[in-house]
Design a protein around this motif. Structure first.
Motif, PDB file in Angstrom:
ATOM      1  N   VAL A   4      30.947  41.229  33.788  1.00  0.00           N
ATOM      2  CA  VAL A   4      30.277  42.317  34.503  1.00  0.00           C
ATOM      3  C   VAL A   4      28.859  42.426  33.950  1.00  0.00           C
ATOM      4  CG1 VAL A   4      30.250  44.803  34.924  1.00  0.00           C
ATOM      5  CG2 VAL A   4      32.427  43.550  34.913  1.00  0.00           C
ATOM      6  N   VAL A  25      37.442  43.163  29.181  1.00  0.00           N
ATOM      7  CA  VAL A  25      36.506  42.675  30.196  1.00  0.00           C
ATOM      8  C   VAL A  25      35.165  42.378  29.538  1.00  0.00           C
ATOM      9  CG1 VAL A  25      35.299  43.216  32.350  1.00  0.00           C
ATOM     10  CG2 VAL A  25      37.645  44.029  31.982  1.00  0.00           C
ATOM     11  N   SER A  27      31.106  41.648  29.278  1.00  0.00           N
ATOM     12  CA  SER A  27      29.941  42.133  30.013  1.00  0.00           C
ATOM     13  C   SER A  27      28.671  41.566  29.403  1.00  0.00           C
ATOM     14  CB  SER A  27      29.880  43.668  30.009  1.00  0.00           C
ATOM     15  OG  SER A  27      29.723  44.168  28.694  1.00  0.00           O
ATOM     16  N   SER A 154      30.503  39.077  37.956  1.00  0.00           N
ATOM     17  CA  SER A 154      31.518  39.427  38.947  1.00  0.00           C
ATOM     18  C   SER A 154      31.175  40.742  39.639  1.00  0.00           C
ATOM     19  CB  SER A 154      32.887  39.535  38.268  1.00  0.00           C
ATOM     20  OG  SER A 154      32.825  40.429  37.161  1.00  0.00           O
ATOM     21  N   TYR A 155      30.643  41.677  38.873  1.00  0.00           N
ATOM     22  CA  TYR A 155      30.184  42.974  39.383  1.00  0.00           C
ATOM     23  C   TYR A 155      28.922  43.338  38.615  1.00  0.00           C
ATOM     24  CZ  TYR A 155      34.843  43.321  41.429  1.00  0.00           C
ATOM     25  OH  TYR A 155      35.986  43.066  42.139  1.00  0.00           O
ATOM     26  N   TRP A 318      38.862  43.082  37.653  1.00  0.00           N
ATOM     27  CA  TRP A 318      38.558  41.853  36.916  1.00  0.00           C
ATOM     28  C   TRP A 318      39.827  41.112  36.509  1.00  0.00           C
ATOM     29  CZ3 TRP A 318      38.880  39.079  32.394  1.00  0.00           C
ATOM     30  CH2 TRP A 318      37.872  38.140  32.156  1.00  0.00           C
ATOM     31  N   HIS A 319      40.844  41.853  36.077  1.00  0.00           N
ATOM     32  CA  HIS A 319      42.074  41.223  35.603  1.00  0.00           C
ATOM     33  C   HIS A 319      43.036  40.865  36.730  1.00  0.00           C
ATOM     34  CE1 HIS A 319      41.535  41.481  31.294  1.00  0.00           C
ATOM     35  NE2 HIS A 319      41.242  42.769  31.352  1.00  0.00           N
ATOM     36  N   HIS A 532      42.160  34.886  31.778  1.00  0.00           N
ATOM     37  CA  HIS A 532      40.811  35.429  31.940  1.00  0.00           C
ATOM     38  C   HIS A 532      40.030  35.356  30.643  1.00  0.00           C
ATOM     39  CE1 HIS A 532      40.802  36.923  36.052  1.00  0.00           C
ATOM     40  NE2 HIS A 532      42.087  37.075  35.876  1.00  0.00           N
TER      41      HIS A 532
END
Length: 544
Positions: A4, A25, A27, A154-155, A318-319, A532
């Motif tokens: 992210v 996640v 970033s 991804s975002y 994300w996951h 991931h």
């Protein structure tokens, strides 16, 4: 999967990256500045109980080291004490929670320290974006410094402040009101009559007091003083500010005590609300999405709540992938909550700042007005209380199995003591922010249970099976009691601490339906978490 991208490394951007990292996640944090903050003692923040707990959960050490929890709140009008409120923990009473007051550079520095300890956060200083492109699978941005670089994520979340480049690149309007309030501010070290207590003095009787002056304590005998100024027209020179300081200290202490002036400033507060908080895979948070601050309301509080609300939803996406409803719910919940806060402030301003327009519609004495004004400073009422998402698109349909408890659905769950399956007893808030739901059984007397066998006692086996079958990972907890709940009540709480629903007993079907609603519905198939692994820094190409 790409990380992210978080644009802006103020407290909100730092908190968002930390909250994402806590949920596995990665970033990339693009910081327009050098990666450190200039000390400004006069620029401070006040954190409510929920946001202070969030910051501590994220690993920020400075709240205890450089912050001060107020011991009380005093309201004075002219020469008369109107209200004295004890804050924090006192035996035999249930006082209001004590806010934490600290310099903003100390908060940001503590969050940066926590970020440096997280492998999943890549901090990139001197990175100002100038291009933002989106497609069905991600977001690409371009930065010019320290060298031209394309970044793939991804975002993307724009936490880049009131002049947000992300907001402008997304072509999102930012309407609102300019110069709602102006304040002259001074940070100084002095001995005042109310150690550890915050003071709001309306209509002070000395000539330079203006209509309102506030004193808020910091550690080591430091105070932040704020004088409310006319919205326009008054130029605050250094000599005029020194006169205000001396007159105010003399008015409070009988004579001007010795003081050490550390910092000064003049701040103009605006009220604005972005029209949209999500465009496809790009989001806004913090000052990029909203500006507020009049009447003691705290914009940073709302920005941290943005980060907490968005982090668990992005982690689900994300996951495991996530429904559009789940991602849209960020705007639906948070924008509505901030809009409600802004409406309350705008409706209160004519009453509290001397306008006659609404006095006939909202009658009240000076004491009543003082209570309304104190709400914004103390985190109470429509001006300050934590938000409730009663009308969230993630709310489950009402069922006869739902049980009324002391917390309304959508509101923050009470911070009761809970016991985890490993036998540890902690506060409920300590189990938040890990990306999974919390299922809490109210079971008086569990304090004497044998921890080795408690999962096989009473209704627990059936509840364990029901929790294992939920469409979203959940942690099972037990509490001795919950406000307004009877024995065997089962509560479902979101990863950000808001109550989804409460049930009379173990109701597997209803519990599943509520959990499915809380994740935005759909039949998304979860991918294995270990598939991931972070895909690197998010950098896609260098252009020399």
């Amino acid at each position: 999967m790409d990380p992210v991208i978080v644009v802006g490394a103020g407290p909100v951007g730092l908190a968002l990256s930390l909250a994402l990292a806590a949920q596995g996640v990665p970033s990339v944090l693009l910081d327009e500045g050098p990666g450190k903050d200039e000390p400004r003692p006069a620029r401070t923040v006040v954190l409510r109980e929920d946001t202070a707990d969030l910051v501590e959960r994220l690993g920020c050490p400075t709240l205890r080291q450089e912050g001060l929890r107020w011991a009380g709140w005093r309201s004075v009008r002219r020469k008369q004490l109107v209200r004295a409120v004890p804050l924090g923990e006192e035996q035999g009473t249930v006082p209001l929670p004590s806010p934490v007051h600290l310099p903003q550079h100390a908060l940001a520095g503590g969050l940066r320290t926590a970020v440096a300890a997280r492998d999943l956060v890549t901090m990139v200083p001197f990175s100002r974006i100038d291009t933002l492109e989106q497609d069905a699978h991600g977001v690409t941005v371009h930065t010019r410094e320290p060298e031209p670089t394309w970044w793939r994520g991804s975002y993307l979340v724009g936490c880049d402040g009131a002049r947000s480049t992300v907001r402008k690149l997304l072509d999102i309007g930012f309407p609102g009101r300019t110069a709602v309030e102006r304040h002259a501010v001074a940070a100084l070290r002095a001995e005042l009559p109310w150690p550890g207590e915050a003071v709001l003095h309306r209509a002070p009787p000395w000539r330079t007091g203006g209509s309102e002056v506030t004193a808020r304590p910091l550690p080591d005998g430091v105070w932040r003083l704020d004088w409310l100024l006319p919205p326009r027209g008054e130029l605050v020179t250094p000599d005029a500010l020194i006169t205000r300081i001396r007159d105010t200290l003399e008015g409070w202490c009988g004579e001007t005590p010795a003081y050490d002036l550390l910092d000064t400033g003049v701040y103009t507060l605006h009220h604005r609300l972005a029209r949209r908080w999500r465009v496809k895979r790009a989001f806004l948070a913090g000052d990029a999405a909203h500006l507020l601050g009049a009447l003691g309301t705290q914009g940073l509080d709302e920005g941290l709540r943005d980060a907490e609300n968005l982090a668990w939803k992005l982690a689900q996406a994300w996951h495991r992938s996530a429904s559009e409803l789940l991602l849209d719910s960020y705007q639906a919940e948070r924008r509505a909550a901030v809009a409600s806060r802004l409406r309350a402030a705008d409706q209160s301003l004519p009453i509290l700042r001397g306008g006659a327009g609404l006095r006939t519609l909202v009658p009240g004495t000076s004491r009543g007005h003082d209570t309304l004004l104190a709400d914004g400073h103390l985190g109470c009422g429509p001006l300050g209380a934590p938000p409730s998402y009663a009308h969230s698109p993630l709310s489950p349909q009402h069922s006869e199995a739902h049980a009324p408890v002391g917390t309304a659905p959508g509101a923050p769950a009470a911070d009761v003591r809970v016991t985890a399956p490993d036998g540890r007893t902690v506060r409920l808030r300590e189990r938040l922010g890990l990306g999974h739901l919390l299922v809490i059984l109210v079971a008086p007397g569990t304090g004497v249970w044998d921890r080795r066998h408690w999962l096989t006692a009473g209704v627990m086996p059936r509840l364990v099976d029901a929790v294992d079958a939920l469409p979203l990972k959940a942690e099972l907890l037990v509490t001795e009691g919950y406000p307004g709940a009877t024995a065997h009540t089962v509560l479902l709480v979101r990863p950000d601490g808001h109550l989804v629903a409460a049930f009379n007993g173990v109701r597997p079907a209803e519990l599943f339906a509520a959990a499915d609603a809380a994740r935005g519905g759909g039949a998304d198939t979860a991918r294995e978490d270990d598939a991931h692994t972070p895909s690197g820094s998010g950098r896609t190409a260098d252009v020399n």
